[in-house]
Motif scaffolding. Structure first.
Motif, PDB file in Angstrom:
ATOM      1  N   ALA A 120       0.826  -1.218   0.000  1.00  0.00           N
ATOM      2  CA  ALA A 120       0.000   0.000   0.000  1.00  0.00           C
ATOM      3  C   ALA A 120       0.851   1.255   0.000  1.00  0.00           C
ATOM      4  N   TRP A 121       1.994   1.225   0.696  1.00  0.00           N
ATOM      5  CA  TRP A 121       2.824   2.421   0.808  1.00  0.00           C
ATOM      6  C   TRP A 121       4.063   2.374  -0.087  1.00  0.00           C
ATOM      7  N   GLY A 122       4.204   1.331  -0.885  1.00  0.00           N
ATOM      8  CA  GLY A 122       5.260   1.278  -1.876  1.00  0.00           C
ATOM      9  C   GLY A 122       6.663   1.236  -1.308  1.00  0.00           C
ATOM     10  N   VAL A 123       6.895   0.446  -0.251  1.00  0.00           N
ATOM     11  CA  VAL A 123       8.230   0.314   0.332  1.00  0.00           C
ATOM     12  C   VAL A 123       8.686  -1.142   0.181  1.00  0.00           C
ATOM     13  N   HIS A 124       9.929  -1.382   0.520  1.00  0.00           N
ATOM     14  CA  HIS A 124      10.489  -2.722   0.347  1.00  0.00           C
ATOM     15  C   HIS A 124       9.973  -3.697   1.394  1.00  0.00           C
ATOM     16  N   ALA A 125       9.856  -3.271   2.641  1.00  0.00           N
ATOM     17  CA  ALA A 125       9.405  -4.155   3.706  1.00  0.00           C
ATOM     18  C   ALA A 125       8.900  -3.324   4.875  1.00  0.00           C
ATOM     19  N   VAL A 126       8.076  -3.946   5.712  1.00  0.00           N
ATOM     20  CA  VAL A 126       7.536  -3.317   6.925  1.00  0.00           C
ATOM     21  C   VAL A 126       7.759  -4.294   8.079  1.00  0.00           C
ATOM     22  N   TYR A 127       8.334  -3.785   9.172  1.00  0.00           N
ATOM     23  CA  TYR A 127       8.608  -4.611  10.346  1.00  0.00           C
ATOM     24  C   TYR A 127       7.956  -3.965  11.561  1.00  0.00           C
ATOM     25  N   VAL A 128       7.471  -4.819  12.455  1.00  0.00           N
ATOM     26  CA  VAL A 128       6.739  -4.365  13.631  1.00  0.00           C
ATOM     27  C   VAL A 128       7.523  -4.779  14.869  1.00  0.00           C
ATOM     28  N   THR A 129       7.775  -3.822  15.753  1.00  0.00           N
ATOM     29  CA  THR A 129       8.435  -4.102  17.028  1.00  0.00           C
ATOM     30  C   THR A 129       7.615  -3.482  18.152  1.00  0.00           C
ATOM     31  N   THR A 130       7.576  -4.182  19.274  1.00  0.00           N
ATOM     32  CA  THR A 130       6.813  -3.703  20.426  1.00  0.00           C
ATOM     33  C   THR A 130       7.702  -2.820  21.285  1.00  0.00           C
ATOM     34  N   VAL A 131       7.243  -1.598  21.558  1.00  0.00           N
ATOM     35  CA  VAL A 131       7.978  -0.661  22.401  1.00  0.00           C
ATOM     36  C   VAL A 131       7.615  -0.878  23.866  1.00  0.00           C
TER      37      VAL A 131
END
Length: 458
Positions: A120-131
């Protein structure tokens, strides 16, 4: 005719600009991201944030107070609310966004939608980390950072920590011996295993640590680093003599810790310790890192006598793996294969190696040996590493987490020069002196003789 001329005059620079952008994206992705990709992705994210979150199922029903306020002030339909978004923070490799989860949401919801957010945002990858509970970070990576590895310029690391590779989320992969004391590194020929080992040795050289090597390939892998090594065994016979010395060193350190534990009713808590890191600085022995290259060579036997020696060496390696951490002795075991077919004690030794790094391997069974018992889903990722990407590996630990990493290029000459410059840091360990390798003397460079012209005479 004039319109066509004007069109050609305008279209020429536009085509050149587009061609330049395409070339930069293919050959210089970091520069392309900083100039073109970052602004475009930021605008795309800001303009479509709400609709993308709704399409991915990451919105929730608004609170009752907000629904009443919308109905009272406007006649619009009450729509689901996306998570509250923080400030967009650009980086050299992508974007970072902090989100506050709505009631009922969990980080796994965003991790499951990472692929949708990427497209959707046209990037290579999306990673999720919990703060922290209720807050997550979305790390958007703009391009493939593992294609041409560039380590971050500023990496903070403490004692026995070496930033040895780059993760696929553009964060450094740090080999921390105090957190993960022992590690198994597997990889086929030309997979990048030697480059990984080279980075470890070069990173540990400036630190206060004793490095011991067992290289049964006649020392060809570790010989360039002899100025910084405290001991080196180049065949199984020498390894059989070196390992008992390390076991005795470990036992002496336990005696030192035990003597420090003379606990009396008035002893402060900070003076009670169960490992060397609780000892005072002037009493703490220097940590030891044992590098074992081609570990399978220690298991192979041809005669009955060799079998007895093998069993003794394996037993000593297992003892070091089980008891060495508290004594400040750490293992870095490398090989092409490592499984039960090597013989007695192989599986037991592997179980003590907390960290796992698997480079490209020749068969799926080898990947299962490294990762199958800690992260089964990472086995397929290790089997899909292409031969034209040396240094690419899958790193995991016994917690079940894993990620792709790649080691940057480091020439053998540069790593050897780092060891020569830090040769004065080799600690004084009397027990290891008989195994100290001979350091080759660098030939003195003499200036070429200068021939002066003879004066012209009559």
């Amino acid at each position: 005719m004039s319109d066509l001329t004007t069109l050609l005059e305008v279209g020429g620079p536009v085509a050149a600009l587009g061609g330049g952008a395409a070339y930069a994206r293919a050959k210089h992705p970091a520069a392309y991201w900083s100039t073109v990709g970052l602004p475009v992705s930021t605008v795309r994210l800001l303009s479509s944030y709400g609709s993308v979150m709704e399409a991915c199922g990451l919105t929730v029903a608004p609170s009752r107070l907000r629904a009443l306020a919308v109905k009272a002030t406007t006649k619009r339909e009450v729509r689901p609310v996306p998570p509250r978004r923080g400030i967009i923070r650009p980086t050299t490799t992508g974007l970072r966004i902090r989100l506050r989860l709505a009631p009922g949401q969990e980080p796994a919801d965003f991790a499951a939608s990472a692929e949708r957010l990427r497209h959707a945002w046209g990037v290579h990858a999306v990673y999720v980390t919990t703060v922290k509970p209720g807050v997550v970070d979305l790390r958007l990576v703009g391009y493939d950072v593992l294609r041409r590895v560039r380590m971050p310029r500023k990496t903070t690391h403490g004692p026995l920590e070496v930033p040895v590779a780059l993760r696929e989320d553009a964060t450094p992969f740090v080999r921390d011996y105090r957190t993960i004391p022992h590690q198994l590194t597997l990889g086929a020929t030309l997979s990048g295993k030697s480059m990984y080992l080279r980075h470890l040795i070069a990173g540990l050289s400036p630190q206060s640590v004793a490095m011991v090597g067992i290289d049964c390939k006649r020392g060809v892998e570790l010989a360039p680093f002899t100025p910084r090594l405290s001991a080196l065994a180049t065949d199984p016979e020498q390894a059989a003599e070196l390992l008992p010395v390390l076991v005795n060193e470990m036992e002496d350190r336990y005696d030192l810790i035990k003597a420090r534990q003379g606990i009396t009713p008035g002893t402060p808590d900070e003076e009670i310790t169960s490992d060397i890191w609780g000892l005072p600085d002037d009493e703490r022995p220097v940590p030891v890192v044992l590098f074992v290259d081609e570990v399978a060579e220690l298991f192979l036997v041809a005669t009955k006598k060799d079998e007895e020696r093998r069993d003794e060496m394996v037993t000593q390696l297992i003892r070091l793996a089980q008891l060495g951490r508290a004594a400040g002795i750490y293992l870095e075991v490398c090989g092409q294969r490592f499984g039960a077919e090597l013989g007695k004690g192989a599986t037991m030794l592997r179980a003590q190696l907390t960290g796992r790094v698997c480079h490209r391997v020749n068969d799926e069974a080898s990947a299962k040996m490294a990762l199958g018992d800690i992260a089964p889903e990472a086995v397929q990722a290790a089997c899909s590493i292409a031969p034209e990407r040396p240094g690419l590996a899958v790193a995991g630990d016994t917690s079940g987490g894993w990620s792709r990493i790649r080691t940057p290029y480091l020439s053998l000459g540069d790593a050897a020069e780092t060891c020569r410059e830090s040769a004065h840091l080799v600690p004084d360990l009397p027990a290891l002196k008989p195994f100290r390798p001979d350091v080759p003397v660098r030939p003195v460079e003499t200036a070429a003789p200068v021939f002066l012209p003879r004066p012209v005479t009559d």
